[in-house]
Scaffold this motif. Sequence first.
Motif, PDB file in Angstrom:
ATOM      1  N   ILE A 115      -1.283   0.924   3.103  1.00 31.36           N
ATOM      2  CA  ILE A 115      -1.676   2.285   3.496  1.00 31.36           C
ATOM      3  C   ILE A 115      -3.178   2.504   3.342  1.00 31.36           C
ATOM      4  O   ILE A 115      -3.668   3.626   3.393  1.00 31.36           O
ATOM      5  N   VAL A 337     -12.616  -1.583   1.081  1.00 35.80           N
ATOM      6  CA  VAL A 337     -13.857  -1.046   1.640  1.00 35.80           C
ATOM      7  C   VAL A 337     -15.021  -1.513   0.767  1.00 35.80           C
ATOM      8  O   VAL A 337     -14.886  -1.617  -0.452  1.00 35.80           O
TER       9      VAL A 337
ATOM     10  N   PRO B  46      -1.855   9.653  -1.103  1.00 34.05           N
ATOM     11  CA  PRO B  46      -1.928   8.199  -1.121  1.00 34.05           C
ATOM     12  C   PRO B  46      -3.274   7.639  -1.588  1.00 34.05           C
ATOM     13  O   PRO B  46      -3.366   6.475  -1.955  1.00 34.05           O
ATOM     14  N   TYR B  47      -4.352   8.446  -1.542  1.00 35.47           N
ATOM     15  CA  TYR B  47      -5.682   7.981  -1.945  1.00 35.47           C
ATOM     16  C   TYR B  47      -6.194   8.942  -3.029  1.00 35.47           C
ATOM     17  O   TYR B  47      -5.670  10.030  -3.195  1.00 35.47           O
ATOM     18  N   HIS B  73      -0.639   0.808  -5.516  1.00 36.82           N
ATOM     19  CA  HIS B  73      -1.141   1.136  -4.187  1.00 36.82           C
ATOM     20  C   HIS B  73      -0.050   1.660  -3.258  1.00 36.82           C
ATOM     21  O   HIS B  73      -0.255   1.768  -2.056  1.00 36.82           O
ATOM     22  N   TYR B 231     -13.183  -0.218  -2.828  1.00 42.37           N
ATOM     23  CA  TYR B 231     -12.176   0.819  -2.803  1.00 42.37           C
ATOM     24  C   TYR B 231     -10.805   0.268  -2.425  1.00 42.37           C
ATOM     25  O   TYR B 231     -10.628  -0.429  -1.454  1.00 42.37           O
ATOM     26  N   ARG B 232      -9.855   0.557  -3.263  1.00 41.32           N
ATOM     27  CA  ARG B 232      -8.462   0.256  -2.927  1.00 41.32           C
ATOM     28  C   ARG B 232      -7.719   1.560  -3.029  1.00 41.32           C
ATOM     29  O   ARG B 232      -7.960   2.338  -3.933  1.00 41.32           O
ATOM     30  N   CYS B 233      -6.794   1.802  -2.131  1.00 45.36           N
ATOM     31  CA  CYS B 233      -6.121   3.098  -2.142  1.00 45.36           C
ATOM     32  C   CYS B 233      -5.233   3.184  -3.367  1.00 45.36           C
ATOM     33  O   CYS B 233      -4.785   2.189  -3.872  1.00 45.36           O
TER      34      CYS B 233
END
Lengths: 352, 233
Positions: A115, A337, B46-47, B73, B231-233
């Motif tokens: 996601i 990212v 989710p983030y 995640h 960045y990882r969610c």
Amino acid sequence: MGKKVLMKGNEAVAEAAILAGCRHYFAYPITPQSELIEYMAKKMPLVDGTFLQAESEVAAINMVLGAAACGVRVMTSSSSPGISLKQEGISYIAASRLPAVIVNVTRGGPGLGNIAPMQCDYFQATRGGGHGDYYTPVLSPSTVQEFADMAPMAFEIAEKYLTPVMILGDGMLGQMMEPVEFPDAYPPQKDPSEWALGARRTPDDRHIINSLYIDPYVLQEKTETLFKVYEEIKKNETRFETYNMDSGAKYLIVAHGTAARVAKSAVDALKEEGVELALIRPITLWPYPYDAVAEAAKGKEKVITIELSMGQMVEDVKLAVCGECPVEFIGKAGGVVFTPEEIVSLIREKIS
Amino acid sequence: MENSQDLLIITGSYGSGKTEYAVNLAVEKNQGGAPTTLVDLDVVNPYFRSRDVRDQFSSLGIEVVAPEGAFTHADLPMLSPRVKGAVKRTDRTVILDVGGDPMGARVLGRFSQDIMARAYSMALIVNTRRPETEDLEKVLNMAAMIQRASGLQITELVANSHLMEFTDTDVVVEGIAAAREAAGALNAKFTRVCVLEDHLDNVDASALDAELVVLKKFMKKPWEPGCRKAYRC
């Protein structure tokens, strides 16, 4: 303009679509796009609109086709795997010459992926996506405000050329919050009597919505007409933004959407170190700003493409630059990212 | 165990700044000498969740309770099995970072028996620049729905009106007014007003007639200076 508010990209594009007169929305939920469908579920009934959670993405896109045929502003949205499911319908909508807006808030792929935000649907979005000889105009926002502003823009382009239009965001643009303002007035819908069912302008003006042409010569003619429209779209609708172009930079960065935000932070950081970089951000991914990228690359020692994928737009950059100078690629898979420091050091490696 | 440490529940509308406040509160309590646990109860977003600071917090000695491993995640409506233990603990200050809106607050209902069996405070974070809580009526509506979904009482209001880089004195003052009035109507206390340290230059602190909490930004976008990791969610 109304008062500035704080919104997620998913909410802002939904609100802007409603303000722009969209009263029909069909979709199926998927992260990281679900706030968009939730917003529509909450708000559509308040404006006497139609919200319908379809039984699948395939059903949703065919409801879009039906509503578009009836001459109303209609939208659907999903995220990567769901957009794959919609491709058959998008091809039918393109072939049927109907205006509709599709929002893709992309996630990590391939497969179910994850996601996290990724730009790995670039090929799918810019090369038609479904079967057959067609293209879909693709808008790539890089801020929440731009995401919102693209909703009315997408409807206008869709109605002007009778084509489906895709807004290609990503999970980051969908999920993050930024201040956004909505204009007081939006461009009205174009008179649908040009294409809609049951809207005869003269007794002989029969509107038959169809994409089946058994006679090859008829299909040939229909497809050639479509491509004449595409030439008009290329001429009139190609959009891009440039940044730090007059700095005498020896290097050009090309990035769109979220990657362009990361790239912009790198341009600013390296400027402080005395290293100038020019940046061009395609806003339409189809039609691609080939001429603008070629012009911006003139006299540069190197062009660097930054994407949140293993490299898709870089092929368009190479087509634009056409061997004038080397084109390098910086990218990441998996929905990871770059941090500001990381992107700066990766660019430094490419230009040292 | 002696019932000496607090249970602090942080609720609010989606995007009100709950997580940023909860994370800062954990640092504040930890620096004040209390052994602190931050519980990520967000099953909505989710983030930008408090689990994102887990690595940073472990070096500070702040415990983070959240789904672990690959589930970190995931966008699944799931909670760490350690949550139930955490809400009963009285030897540590426990902060619950609850998901936004009544939908996020519904998770609290699962633990409301254990929570009501002890002393707790439940804060409503108010940002009047979020359309769902833009005026007093909407704030009260949000408060009522969160109370119903959680089965718990809001005891305090925290003003957190901001517009990111466009935050100014008027925006912050507007938040104080709404939070104070809402507190009166809910029979709760209006306690504090938050301003992000990056925005302090744009805000006249002397115009704020409330305890000012200066927040440090932890939930950074990947291109913002100081974003700690890929960045990882």
